[in-house]
Enzyme design. Structure first.
Site, PDB file in Angstrom:
ATOM      1  N   CYS A 132       0.872  -1.328   0.019  1.00  8.60           N
ATOM      2  CA  CYS A 132       0.201  -0.174   0.108  1.00  8.60           C
ATOM      3  C   CYS A 132       0.913   1.200   0.108  1.00  8.60           C
ATOM      4  O   CYS A 132       0.701   2.270  -0.620  1.00  8.60           O
ATOM      5  CB  CYS A 132      -0.858  -0.170   1.254  1.00  8.60           C
ATOM      6  SG  CYS A 132      -0.241  -0.351   2.830  1.00  8.60           S
ATOM      7  N   HIS A 277      -1.884   0.939   7.531  1.00  5.31           N
ATOM      8  CA  HIS A 277      -2.169   1.017   6.249  1.00  5.31           C
ATOM      9  C   HIS A 277      -2.022   2.444   5.668  1.00  5.31           C
ATOM     10  O   HIS A 277      -2.536   3.437   6.078  1.00  5.31           O
ATOM     11  CB  HIS A 277      -3.411   0.478   6.007  1.00  5.31           C
ATOM     12  CG  HIS A 277      -4.177   0.423   4.583  1.00  5.31           C
ATOM     13  ND1 HIS A 277      -3.398  -0.297   3.645  1.00  5.31           N
ATOM     14  CD2 HIS A 277      -5.314   1.023   4.046  1.00  5.31           C
ATOM     15  CE1 HIS A 277      -3.989  -0.412   2.526  1.00  5.31           C
ATOM     16  NE2 HIS A 277      -5.084   0.546   2.389  1.00  5.31           N
ATOM     17  N   ASN A 303      -8.183   4.474  -1.631  1.00  4.13           N
ATOM     18  CA  ASN A 303      -7.491   3.321  -1.367  1.00  4.13           C
ATOM     19  C   ASN A 303      -6.843   2.488  -2.476  1.00  4.13           C
ATOM     20  O   ASN A 303      -7.032   2.944  -3.535  1.00  4.13           O
ATOM     21  CB  ASN A 303      -8.496   2.270  -0.774  1.00  4.13           C
ATOM     22  CG  ASN A 303      -7.856   1.333   0.458  1.00  4.13           C
ATOM     23  OD1 ASN A 303      -6.831   1.179   0.395  1.00  4.13           O
ATOM     24  ND2 ASN A 303      -8.749   0.818   1.218  1.00  4.13           N
TER      25      ASN A 303
END
Length: 336
Positions: A132, A277, A303
């Site tokens: 990520c 994250h 995201n």
């Protein structure tokens, strides 16, 4: 009477089991799930447990809703593999705080939304890889380079996964260290020359294939938004410097976010380092009050879990309360 009650409970249990089986079969059809006989029972249990949580949450909360997606039959370990923000300690962050708050020539607007801007690349999918951080690294570089040149550009996350030894590939990393790596390397390559493979083929970082002739963007400078956590500061940087990567704590409920403004009292935490994250703030706004839900300020967040998650890959999260630490880890980057 006891016998009749037992019969009634049996009928209800059979009806629920049938309903669960129908829901499970529809889920597999909807998301193209095909499991081996060995995995079927465990996947089904995961799904039914998730079904119960979704139903309970949606009955009790009007401000945001949960729904099924590709994560609904996954194990906890599989979902943890999607996280990968490994921040540095705060002392190191303070050393890099050299820039002052941007001076704007106009007041902050009531809302900003970069999702439909021509310089925003389509939503991407990190797959089963804790990369990520690399996706959060390239989004502002893509956006700001496009704003400077007038030409859209897609950049390579795989280059960071393979080449950036200061970060950990699919085992996690952080966007500030990645920008530092890009500065030292002379730029980041275009994705057309270095395609992403770690999430789809199982290649979790391979030999670095850097090619200076395929560079698509260069880093001029970067830093943390200061002071923090401060929504006005982040809003100011968002207007002046484009999308802002940040790092967040992830509760289990976020995996099945479907709509509305995400919030959870358990995600307002005292430890600013409690994050796992990396995401990117691409806008902000305020909802319109209804009879059941008050007006709520929110961030628009990008995201890297694909378009089948959330609001076509994006989500809204409550603004101004440092929900999930999102206002503690915003950073900006400027391009050459």
């Amino acid at each position: 009477m006891k016998f009749l009650a037992a019969i009634l409970l049996l009928i209800v249990a059979v009806a629920m089991a049938d309903q669960d089986e129908d829901s499970w079969n529809f889920y597999k059809f909807q998301f193209g799930r095909k499991h081996s006989p060995k995995d079927e029972a465990g996947r089904r249990r995961n799904f039914i447990a998730r079904q119960r949580r979704i139903e309970k949450h949606n009955r009790e909360h009007a401000e945001w809703q949960m729904g099924h997606n590709k994560f609904s039959d996954m194990s906890d370990d599989e979902k943890l593999a999607l996280l990968g923000a490994n921040p540095v300690i705060r002392r190191e962050r303070l050393v890099s705080a050299e820039a002052s708050l941007p001076v704007l020539d106009r007041a902050l607007p009531a809302s900003i939304d970069y999702r439909t801007d021509k310089c925003m690349q389509p939503i991407k999918n990190q797959g089963q890889c804790g990369s990520c951080w690399s996706f959060a690294t390239v989004v502002p570089l893509e956006f700001n380079t496009c704003k400077k040149t007038g030409t859209a550009v897609a950049l390579s996350e795989q280059m960071m996964v393979d080449c950036d030894t200061g970060n950990g590939g699919c085992n996690g990393g952080m966007y500030d260290r990645a920008w530092q790596f890009i500065q030292g390397k002379g730029g980041v390559m275009k994705s057309s020359a270095y395609a992403y493979t770690s999430g789809s083929s199982g290649l979790k970082g391979t030999t670095c294939k850097f090619d200076s002739t395929a560079i698509g963007a260069k880093v001029s400078s970067f830093g943390w938004t200061m002071p923090y956590p401060n929504q006005t500061v982040s809003m100011t940087y968002l207007q002046s410097d484009g999308p802002l990567p940040s790092a967040i704590k992830v509760l289990d409920s976020l995996y099945n976010y479907a709509s509305g403004v995400y919030s959870d009292p358990a995600c307002i935490v005292a430890d600013e380092n409690d994050v796992a994250h990396a995401v990117v703030i691409v806008g902000y706004g305020t909802t319109t009050a209804t009879t059941t839900v008050p007006a709520t300020p929110y961030w628009i967040v990008r995201n890297s879990w694909g378009t089948g998650w959330g609001l076509s890959g994006y989500f809204l999260i409550k603004r101004g309360v440092n929900m999930c630490n999102i206002e503690s880890w915003t950073a900006y980057v400027r391009v050459v």
